[in-house]
Design an enzyme around this catalytic site. Structure first.
Site, PDB file in Angstrom:
ATOM      1  N   SER A 123      39.924  16.984  15.506  1.00 23.32           N
ATOM      2  CA  SER A 123      40.732  16.135  16.378  1.00 23.32           C
ATOM      3  C   SER A 123      40.664  14.688  15.882  1.00 23.32           C
ATOM      4  O   SER A 123      41.060  14.415  14.748  1.00 23.32           O
ATOM      5  CB  SER A 123      40.260  16.274  17.830  1.00 23.32           C
ATOM      6  OG  SER A 123      41.162  15.666  18.727  1.00 23.32           O
TER       7      SER A 123
ATOM      8  N   ASP B 176      49.131  24.067  19.178  1.00 19.47           N
ATOM      9  CA  ASP B 176      48.364  22.920  19.661  1.00 19.47           C
ATOM     10  C   ASP B 176      49.262  22.030  20.523  1.00 19.47           C
ATOM     11  O   ASP B 176      50.155  21.354  20.004  1.00 19.47           O
ATOM     12  CB  ASP B 176      47.806  22.137  18.469  1.00 19.47           C
ATOM     13  CG  ASP B 176      46.732  21.150  18.860  1.00 19.47           C
ATOM     14  OD1 ASP B 176      46.758  20.666  20.007  1.00 19.47           O
ATOM     15  OD2 ASP B 176      45.865  20.853  18.015  1.00 19.47           O
TER      16      ASP B 176
ATOM     17  N   HIS C 254      44.497  23.447  20.768  1.00 22.08           N
ATOM     18  CA  HIS C 254      43.646  22.455  20.096  1.00 22.08           C
ATOM     19  C   HIS C 254      42.223  22.960  19.852  1.00 22.08           C
ATOM     20  O   HIS C 254      41.562  22.533  18.911  1.00 22.08           O
ATOM     21  CB  HIS C 254      43.615  21.177  20.932  1.00 22.08           C
ATOM     22  CG  HIS C 254      43.123  19.975  20.198  1.00 22.08           C
ATOM     23  ND1 HIS C 254      43.642  19.562  18.985  1.00 22.08           N
ATOM     24  CD2 HIS C 254      42.144  19.080  20.494  1.00 22.08           C
ATOM     25  CE1 HIS C 254      43.016  18.482  18.576  1.00 22.08           C
ATOM     26  NE2 HIS C 254      42.097  18.168  19.473  1.00 22.08           N
TER      27      HIS C 254
END
Length: 743
Positions: free
Chosen positions: A601, A678, A711
């Site tokens: 991330s 995502d 994610h």
């Protein structure tokens, strides 16, 4: 033996931890009540008022049930006031990170009967349901509209009618769920149940982002993916227009208070980040969309109006921002205890650090009493307030930024003291009973965690989790050693670091090094929590050293340390990783030709930004999972807090993007991973980067794509594959498999 990845993924090294859902049934002396699911899945209520003589009784005596021939398994349970009814949830279906759909039921404790939340209608599409504190009434959201269920009268009243894909009542839209509330609820009951405050979000002008799903859902069109459109405001685009509305339960009338504010924030420039009932009034925290102007609004539902009572602009002070907080605590008036008027405790900025202050009366523009101060910070505070003794409890970094200790102070600012043992290193978490008479104190590191239940008024305590089995298990493994230190990287800039060394570390050897990075604004990777993690496995099984550095922009080192990154994300953070890596490369036990960096991330973004800025001089390898590659692709509320808007800061956005891809070519090799589903960091980020790589003929990278994974990358065994590939890839890198390879 080394810590193997398969054992780690199975949770073999996870510490056992109890969580307590404390209850308030309104009966004096029942401060120690809690609810939990027992080993068989039944719902029980316990009473910790004796601490060492805990009593329990069963509220719901089944873990599953049948209704009209269909079986339903209880997933969650919420006892109502008086413990006569229990709200149950079955058939959960994940929506986004925090939200889910489910079927809700009312369980009668005395008759042991179960009925649907909507009488005679079973639907698994309810997004949220919540008891009134007064009992007997449940607010719930179905198809984005708000409803009220009166339990005793067997009635359901529809409160709003225009909820749809653009209008949300009582629940957050995507960006408010992710960046503001970190949860699935946007409604707030008054303590007496007379009023319900709820958010209305109008997303009509918010652009949609379409996510294709190839495998997750049955496809009606046969060979075509299912397209899911998400209202997702990217940086610079229209935000949802949010308004705080109220329902009067006496008349079932919905109203919107009139707010007296001569400099009112425009609809597209207003964020509502916190709502707190303060007796008969409501404290509302608002900021502008860039989060550097704070307004505290006091609303009076009875008179249906409100006004701004506090305002602070930090844009011209330290250049920083206001983070979203949900810790404002109401302090009711009590003349006999020296509190003639209602008040509240809030987190404020004192000399560049986050501290606690007591405001009274509610419309006060400045604190009645500063409760904490110094070159350290209160974390998510206050944790609790004992109104009987006037004691404020909070976690703070007073001893060390990498630790968390529990402290207490009186409402008048006197008798500051520590509750946890500050003579030893510790990272504590806390859970207080509703009246703050009892405390579940969780020691989370650096040694093996344990939990203690304390009566704060009698001083008695009992250990409820000691993790003795985990301690014994770890004796059989080669557990790496973790060292914490502060280093100076440049111009007296001090950063916190940790180093994980193999158990049989030898200073005469040359070890490869992996830098593990997150690095987002206000975050912390370097702390003293106990963890047996992927990084622990790398040190143990791959005989490598793992280093983490919390550079400028990260949290708990003061606002000046954080705010320097504003408007140019990626520059100072990457610079600090490079400067630290240069220091490590000079240590006698480090092989400077085998230094890698990895992150997920924001950490994936930092991995690429560091490789870009470094140009192969210090870091040879990098592994980036689900990275942001251009902040114009990320959501407005998070991004603009740190970057302002692209319209205001075009050069900053341009410089913060992964742009100089020829510099990535100077690294020996790097790895990219991303899930196509995502909803947070869109796959668009990685595709845009690949296009840049293609245009510049950059080929020294590997890539792995996970169909339909969000994610966290879990869909269809993906999480195991992520770590398997990271593990194998870095092992090959340190073995020299990528040296000289260009494709």
């Amino acid at each position: 033996m080394p810590i193997q990845l398969n054992d780690l993924m199975r949770g073999e090294f996870s510490a056992s931890k109890s969580s307590i859902d404390w209850l308030d049934d309104g009966i004096e002396g029942h401060d120690g009540l809690y609810a939990e699911r027992d080993d068989s899945g039944k719902v029980v209520v316990g009473d910790y008022s004796g601490v060492t003589t805990t009593k329990t009784r069963i509220l719901v005596d089944v873990s599953d049930f049948e209704y009209t021939g269909e079986k339903h398994v209880i997933a969650r349970a919420w006892p109502g006031k008086g413990l006569e009814k229990v709200l149950l949830m079955t058939d959960p279906k994940k929506n986004w990170r925090h939200s889910y759909y489910g079927a809700y039921w009312i369980y009668d404790v005395s008759s042991k009967t179960i009925e649907p939340l909507i009488p005679h209608i079973v639907t698994a599409d309810v997004r949220l349901a919540a008891w009134s504190p007064a009992g007997g009434v449940v607010a719930f959201v179905l198809e984005n509209n708000l409803y009220i269920r009166n339990v005793s009268q067997q009635t359901v009243s529809q409160i709003t009618t225009d909820g749809d894909k653009n209008t949300f009542y009582g629940i957050p839209d995507w960006v408010y769920e992710e960046e503001v509330f970190s949860g699935n609820s946007a409604l707030w009951w008054s303590a007496n149940g007379q009023y319900l405050a709820f958010l209305r979000s109008n997303d009509s002008s918010v652009p949609e982002y379409s996510i294709p799903y190839f495998e997750q859902s049955p496809i009606e069109n046969g060979s075509y993916p299912e397209m899911v459109d998400v209202k997702y405001p990217k940086a610079g685009y229209d935000n949802p227009v949010v308004e705080l509305m109220f329902l009067d339960l006496a008349s079932y009338e919905v109203f919107l208070p009139r707010i007296d504010d001569p400099r009112n924030l425009r609809d597209n420039d207003r964020l509502i980040t916190e709502v707190v009932w303060a007796g008969e009034k409501v404290i509302v925290r608002q900021t502008n969309r860039e989060s550097d102007l704070l307004k505290i609004v006091l609303v009076d539902p009875l008179n249906r109006n409100g006004s701004v009572v506090r305002e602070e602009d930090v844009s011209g002070k330290d250049g920083g921002w206001f983070e979203v907080t949900h810790d404002t605590t109401y302090i009711p008036a009590n003349e006999s205890q020296g509190r003639p008027e209602d008040g509240y405790i809030d987190t404020v900025i004192i000399d560049g650090y986050n501290h606690l202050a007591y405001f009274s009366p509610l419309n006060a523009s400045s604190p009645k009493q500063t409760l904490t101060s110094g070159s350290w910070e209160v974390v998510d505070g206050p944790s609790a307030v004992d109104l009987t003794t006037g004691t404020v409890y909070f976690l703070a970094t007073r001893k060390d930024p990498t630790e968390r200790h529990l402290y207490a102070v009186q409402l008048d600012g006197t008798n500051f003291r520590n509750i946890s043992n500050t003579d030893e290193d510790g990272y504590y978490g806390v859970s207080f009973s509703t009246g703050a008479g009892y405390l579940l104190l969780s020691y989370n590191g650096p040694k093996v965690p344990y939990q203690t239940l304390l009566s704060l008024r009698t001083g008695t305590n009992v250990t409820i989790q000691d993790n003795a089995k985990l301690t014994a298990k770890l004796d059989k493994y080669k557990v790496p050693e973790t060292l914490w230190e502060q280093i100076v990287i440049e111009d007296d800039v001090v950063v916190n670091t940790l180093e994980i060394r193999p158990q049989d570390f030898s200073p005469g050897r040359k070890y490869p090094v992996v830098f593990h990075i997150y690095g987002g604004p206000g975050s912390q990777t370097v702390d003293k929590r106990f963890t047996i993690s992927f990084e622990t496995h790398i040190a143990s099984a791959l005989d490598a050293i793992v280093v983490s550095v919390d550079g400028r922009g990260t949290g708990f080192m003061g606002r000046q340390f954080r705010a320097v990154v504003r408007d140019r994300l990626g520059y100072w953070e990457a610079r600090d990783q490079i400067l630290a890596a240069k220091q490590w490369s000079k240590r006698s036990y480090v092989d400077p030709s085998r230094i890698a960096i990895w992150g997920w991330s924001y950490g994936g973004y930092m991995t690429l930004k560091t490789l870009e800025q470094d140009g192969g001089k210090t870091f040879s390898y990098g592994m980036a999972v689900a990275p942001v590659t251009d902040w114009r692709f990320y959501d407005s509320i998070y991004t603009e807090r740190y970057m302002h808007t692209p319209q205001q800061n075009a050069d900053g956005y341009d410089g913060s993007a992964i742009k100089n891809v020829t510099a990535l070519k100077e690294a020996k090799r790097f790895l990219l991973m991303h899930g196509t589903g995502d909803d947070n960091v869109h796959f668009q980020n990685t595709l845009a980067l690949i296009d840049k790589l293609d245009l510049q003929q950059v080929e020294n990278y590997d890539m792995y794509v996970f169909p339909d994974s969000d994610h966290s990358i879990y869909f269809h065994n993906a999480n195991k594959i992520v770590y398997d590939r990271l593990d194998r890839w870095i092992e090959l890198a340190f073995a020299g498999a990528y040296d000289g390879r260009i494709d």
